[in-house]
Structures are given as C-alpha cells and as structure tokens.
Enzyme design. Structure first.
Site, PDB file in Angstrom:
ATOM      1  NE  ARG A   1       2.451  16.604  10.732  1.00 42.55           N
ATOM      2  CZ  ARG A   1       1.311  15.969  10.785  1.00 42.55           C
ATOM      3  NH1 ARG A   1       0.849  15.557  11.940  1.00 42.55           N
ATOM      4  NH2 ARG A   1       0.605  15.720   9.696  1.00 42.55           N
TER       5      ARG A   1
ATOM      6  CG  ASN B   1       4.079   5.916   9.529  1.00 40.24           C
ATOM      7  OD1 ASN B   1       3.635   4.782   9.513  1.00 40.24           O
ATOM      8  ND2 ASN B   1       3.789   6.780  10.487  1.00 40.24           N
TER       9      ASN B   1
ATOM     10  CD  GLN C   1       3.753  -1.950   4.254  1.00 40.29           C
ATOM     11  OE1 GLN C   1       2.910  -1.191   3.790  1.00 40.29           O
ATOM     12  NE2 GLN C   1       3.639  -2.502   5.450  1.00 40.29           N
TER      13      GLN C   1
ATOM     14  CB  VAL D   1      -6.142   1.566   5.278  1.00 38.58           C
ATOM     15  CG1 VAL D   1      -7.129   1.913   6.388  1.00 38.58           C
ATOM     16  CG2 VAL D   1      -6.876   1.020   4.054  1.00 38.58           C
TER      17      VAL D   1
ATOM     18  CG  ASP E   1     -12.599  10.493   6.106  1.00 38.20           C
ATOM     19  OD1 ASP E   1     -12.660  10.397   7.340  1.00 38.20           O
ATOM     20  OD2 ASP E   1     -11.550  10.308   5.467  1.00 38.20           O
TER      21      ASP E   1
ATOM     22  NE  ARG F   1     -15.911   7.856  10.368  1.00 37.03           N
ATOM     23  CZ  ARG F   1     -14.653   7.780  10.763  1.00 37.03           C
ATOM     24  NH1 ARG F   1     -13.762   8.682  10.333  1.00 37.03           N
ATOM     25  NH2 ARG F   1     -14.268   6.826  11.586  1.00 37.03           N
TER      26      ARG F   1
ATOM     27  CG  HIS G   1      -7.966   9.670   6.563  1.00 36.26           C
ATOM     28  ND1 HIS G   1      -9.333   9.673   6.738  1.00 36.26           N
ATOM     29  CD2 HIS G   1      -7.475   8.790   7.462  1.00 36.26           C
ATOM     30  CE1 HIS G   1      -9.642   8.821   7.702  1.00 36.26           C
ATOM     31  NE2 HIS G   1      -8.530   8.279   8.171  1.00 36.26           N
TER      32      HIS G   1
END
Length: 366
Positions: A130, A137, A144, A161, A191, A194, A219
C-alpha cells in the site's frame, strides 16, 4: 509518468490513454461563433471507455449551448494515438465541439484553466504494498498540482477522480500553495448517485424523487452511505427514507454494502470498470460547482475538512454534505449524528488519516 497510465476504479483497473483539456466559450446569445473562450477544462488521463462518454457529455459542462475547444495532453509517444481520438471526436459531429488540439506540452494544456478534472492515477499492481501505491501517486499528483500552480488560474476548481481520490486530491492541493485549498474537491458523486438509485429501486420511484443522501468519508469500501437525512417523494408526498422503506435492517446492512461494493460488482459483471456512470457523476459534480445546488438540496463532495462541525479531523479530504452557491461550497451544518453513524464516520476518517500520514511522508522526496 509511465507511457501507459491506468485508472483505478474500486478494485480493478483499465488502461488510460490520454489527458484532455476542454475550453468552453462563454455565451451571451445563441450566435456563439463571435465569442472567445472564457473557461478552460483539463481532463487528465482518461480511460478509453470513460473518455468516450465524457467527451460526448461535455456539451452540458459547464453550461448548455457553450461550445468547446478540446486540448488533448499526453506524452510524446502517445501523440499518434491522440490523432486517432481527434478523428473520432471530429466524426461524432458534435454541435458544440469547436476544435480539438492534441499536445504533449503541459504549458499548453494547463494554461489558464478554470476547471481541472484529474482522472488518472497509478493502480495497485500485484505484489505492490500500500505504501508503494501511495508513493507512486504522490509523485503523479505532486507534479499535477505543481503544473496547476504554475499555469492555471488561481480561481481554478480542481476535481480529482483518480484513486485513491481523497488523498490524491490532498496531495495535489498541498503541491499548489497559491491556489486556495477550498478549490480542490474529489469525486464521491458516483457513490452519491449509486445511493440515490438504490433507494429509488427499492421504492419503485425515480432517482429524481430521492434527495439529500450523504456519502461520508473516503471513496473506498469504508465510505458511509447515510440516508438518515434523505427525503423521497412518494405519490406526491415527501417523506424520510427510513419512514418510506420501513426496513431498518436493509438500510443499515445490504444497502450500505451494495453502495460500498458497487464498483467491484460492475467490474465483475461487465469485466470493465464504471464508465457511463462515472462520466455522468463527473458532469453532475462540475455542473453543481458551476451553477450551485438546488434550493433545499445538498450533494456529497470530498472537500477539505477544516472547520467542519462533525468531529472529522482537520486537513483531510473527506466527503461531506455540501451546498454550493456562486461556485463556493459550504458544509451542511446541524445534522444530528446518531451512534451508528458516528462509528461509521470515524472508521472512514481513520483510514483517511492513515493514508494522509503515509502520503505526506513521501511528499518532500517525490
């Protein structure tokens, strides 16, 4: 960034071919050919199936009847692929698509952005720890964030996202110190949608008849879909969801699990991650940022937790119920939180705190 990025959606991943910048023009009349672009959008690292649907829905983002210039950004080896995307977009004969420009230059793609939608991220590969996932990332979203800080407008609204979306969004924000952290949000609208859909299906009504569901937290599979404050229109009468369904065990059990695991269920069924529903959620999210939320309604959005009244630790990108006006979000205040909800909210906050601590360790060295 590697030549072929991937998008992490729930528990599975798809190849990501490209970045996209869209520049819609401000309209003062239907004769929009006379107007120059005033709003810019970047969609970074889109999977092919998601891209197809998102491009086609861009005629409604951020406003109707607003023409678009799309600037596609990717690394140099992918430029031939982008030319194919350009041809497909041209062949759609989209009435609001003014021009498509492929580029491998950040200064072109990120220049003067109004809204940035960052869709791509590094997926978790087999055997990857992990911490290694977070480290990869951090590198991407630090880069970015720095590009946004350098080239975008200081009023830019950034929507992340790519997963882990909450922590990626936090890293991007910390890497863009000249942009207010309140301008950064992550997508939990999928979510949210949904949850609305599951309630609607249970009651035999449309999703538009359901409002004010909440997604709290991350999320991820620890997110908490909460309908304690949700309302539903049944035969012309607005009632609470608990009162309408009359099945507390379902609402506290299968309903929550279904929303939490919906992404994985979609992948298992169609062998691909969510595309149409993800694109729709992004459009919903951006539309509400631009136009605000309807009176009497709130939506779920991952935002900076500073100043919240719900006991969530500060400096987390945590999904809250928010209302939006004049492109500015505010927490929905004063909602009572029962013991069941408190436990769920704390659990997802704990996960986000752990993610943040690990990611921040890598930020200085990324």
């Amino acid at each position: 960034q590697p030549e072929l990025m991937k998008l992490r959606s729930a528990d599975a991943f798809m190849p990501v071919p490209a970045s996209l910048t869209a520049r819609p023009e401000e309209l003062t009349s239907l004769n929009y050919s006379k107007h120059k672009p005033t709003s810019s959008f970047i969609f970074v690292q889109l999977i092919a199936s998601l891209a197809t649907r998102l491009y086609r829905r861009n005629s409604t983002v951020p406003v109707y009847l607003r023409p678009l210039i799309l600037v596609l950004l990717d690394i140099t080896p992918m430029m031939t692929v982008l030319e194919g995307v350009v041809m497909e977009l041209q062949d759609c004969a989209l009435p609001l698509l003014r021009e498509v420009i492929p580029t491998d230059k950040e200064e072109v793609a990120f220049k003067d952005l109004d809204i940035a939608i960052l869709v791509g991220s590094m997926p978790r590969r087999e055997g990857m720890e992990r911490k290694d996932l977070l480290k990869a990332n951090v590198k991407i979203f630090k880069s970015q964030g720095a590009a946004l800080d350098k080239y975008a407008k200081k009023t830019v609204k950034v929507v992340v996202v790519g997963n882990p979306a909450n922590t990626n969004c936090l890293i991007a924000s910390k890497s863009a110190p000249s942009i207010p952290k309140e301008n950064f949000s992550c997508l939990t609208r999928l979510d949210h949608n949904r949850a609305k859909s599951q309630i609607a299906l249970k009651l035999g009504v449309t999703a538009n008849d359901v409002k004010n569901v909440i997604i709290w937290g991350n999320h991820s599979s620890t997110q908490y879909p909460d309908v304690n404050h949700a309302k539903v229109n049944v035969k012309g009468k607005e009632v609470g969801v608990y009162e309408a369904i009359k099945d507390d065990s379902w609402l506290k059990g299968d309903f929550i699990l279904t929303v939490q695991q919906r992404g994985a269920a979609v992948i298992k069924a169609r062998k691909l991650s969510s595309a149409m529903s993800a694109a729709k959620a992004i459009c919903d999210h951006v539309r509400d940022i631009w136009f605000g939320t309807p009176a009497g309604e709130f939506v779920s959005m991952g935002v900076i937790s500073d100043g919240n009244s719900y006991g969530v630790p500060e400096d987390l990108l945590y999904s809250f119920p928010v209302v939006i006006k004049d492109k500015t979000w505010k927490f929905v205040e004063g909602l009572p939180i029962n013991d069941f909800s408190r436990e769920k909210m704390d659990l997802t906050a704990k996960e986000l705190t752990e993610e943040k601590e690990t990611a921040v360790e890598f930020l200085s060295s990324a």
